[in-house]
Motif scaffolding. Structure first.
Motif, PDB file in Angstrom:
ATOM      1  N   MET A  71       0.824  -1.199   0.000  1.00 43.43           N
ATOM      2  CA  MET A  71       0.000   0.000   0.000  1.00 43.43           C
ATOM      3  C   MET A  71       0.864   1.257   0.000  1.00 43.43           C
ATOM      4  N   ASN A 148      -3.679  -5.440  -5.006  1.00 47.15           N
ATOM      5  CA  ASN A 148      -3.608  -4.438  -3.941  1.00 47.15           C
ATOM      6  C   ASN A 148      -2.663  -3.301  -4.328  1.00 47.15           C
ATOM      7  N   LEU A 206      -7.531  -1.574   2.303  1.00 49.62           N
ATOM      8  CA  LEU A 206      -6.464  -2.365   2.909  1.00 49.62           C
ATOM      9  C   LEU A 206      -7.007  -3.570   3.674  1.00 49.62           C
TER      10      LEU A 206
END
Length: 251
Positions: A71, A148, A206
């Motif tokens: 992230m 992600n 997340l």
């Protein structure tokens, strides 16, 4: 058309690689510090007092750390350079006046964030291998890691195109990314929250990433809705970033 877009994407990636390769070693060394600190502080320190019932705490937090790391790296790789260059150096105009398809800019920037996120996350994977943890890093795991990374690179793209100052850029990190870092199941399960907080945290990007990576690494079943949430985030942010880019080109 596809061939032209592919070449334009390659141009974006090559431009980033030219600047990145100069700091390649520093990037790798700097990305080793945070994972090692987390492992020492949470895994060996706090983790000794944590009883999960099954497995040890290191096996619990490593997937969460990989979600968190991807992230941060994917977002920062795109948002900060884009915002600073756009606001202070006006270099975005160079891309906009160049014969480059706007979609190629979007895809190229996202892939740049994905590449660095995967490279940085591989350091944590190497640490997990050295510690001989009982985790499974298969194709599904890496697919979710890629997804992600793409989501947060796209979010970084939106932020980089929208903010009007470095203060706004820092505010997004402080008010959005920082809370997600600790509340989205990276270091402890979101099951400990009351229902209303759990539901709120559950829709943040997340959370599904951390849950998916942990389930895949531990060989457990997972909820397919988590994959859907990440894909929806990627589609919405990518389309919005494209609209912002077109708007910038008309200004």
């Amino acid at each position: 058309m596809i061939r032209e877009i592919t070449y334009d994407i390659y141009t974006i990636l090559w431009q980033d690689w030219i600047s990145f390769k100069k700091s390649f070693l520093k990037f790798l060394l700097s990305r080793m510090i945070t994972p090692i600190l987390y492992i020492v502080a949470f895994g060996f320190g706090l983790g000794k007092n944590v009883n999960l019932g099954t497995g040890n705490y290191l096996e619990f937090i490593i997937p969460g750390m990989i979600a968190l790391n991807s992230m941060n790296i994917a977002y920062n790789t795109v948002a900060h350079p884009l915002a600073i260059s756009r606001i202070y150096y006006k270099t975005l105009e160079n891309f906009l006046i160049a014969p480059i398809n706007p979609r190629a800019i979007i895809i190229g920037k996202i892939l740049t964030g994905v590449f660095r996120a995967i490279l940085s996350s591989s350091i944590i994977l190497l640490i997990a291998f050295v510690l001989d943890l009982k985790l499974i890093f298969g194709i599904g795991f890496f697919a979710v890691l890629l997804l992600n990374s793409a989501v947060f690179a796209a979010i970084g793209l939106v932020v980089g195109l929208r903010v009007m100052s470095s203060e706004e850029l820092n505010n997004f990190s402080s008010y959005i990314l920082m809370p997600m870092s600790f509340l989205c199941g990276t270091f402890f399960s979101t099951e400990v929250f009351p229902a209303y907080i759990k539901n709120l945290v559950g829709i943040l990007p997340l959370t599904p990433a951390a849950n998916l990576l942990r389930a895949l690494a531990q060989g457990e079943s997972y909820d397919y809705k988590f994959i859907c949430i990440l894909i929806i985030y990627l589609l919405i942010t990518s389309v919005y970033a494209h609209k912002l880019l077109l708007k910038k080109s008309r200004e």
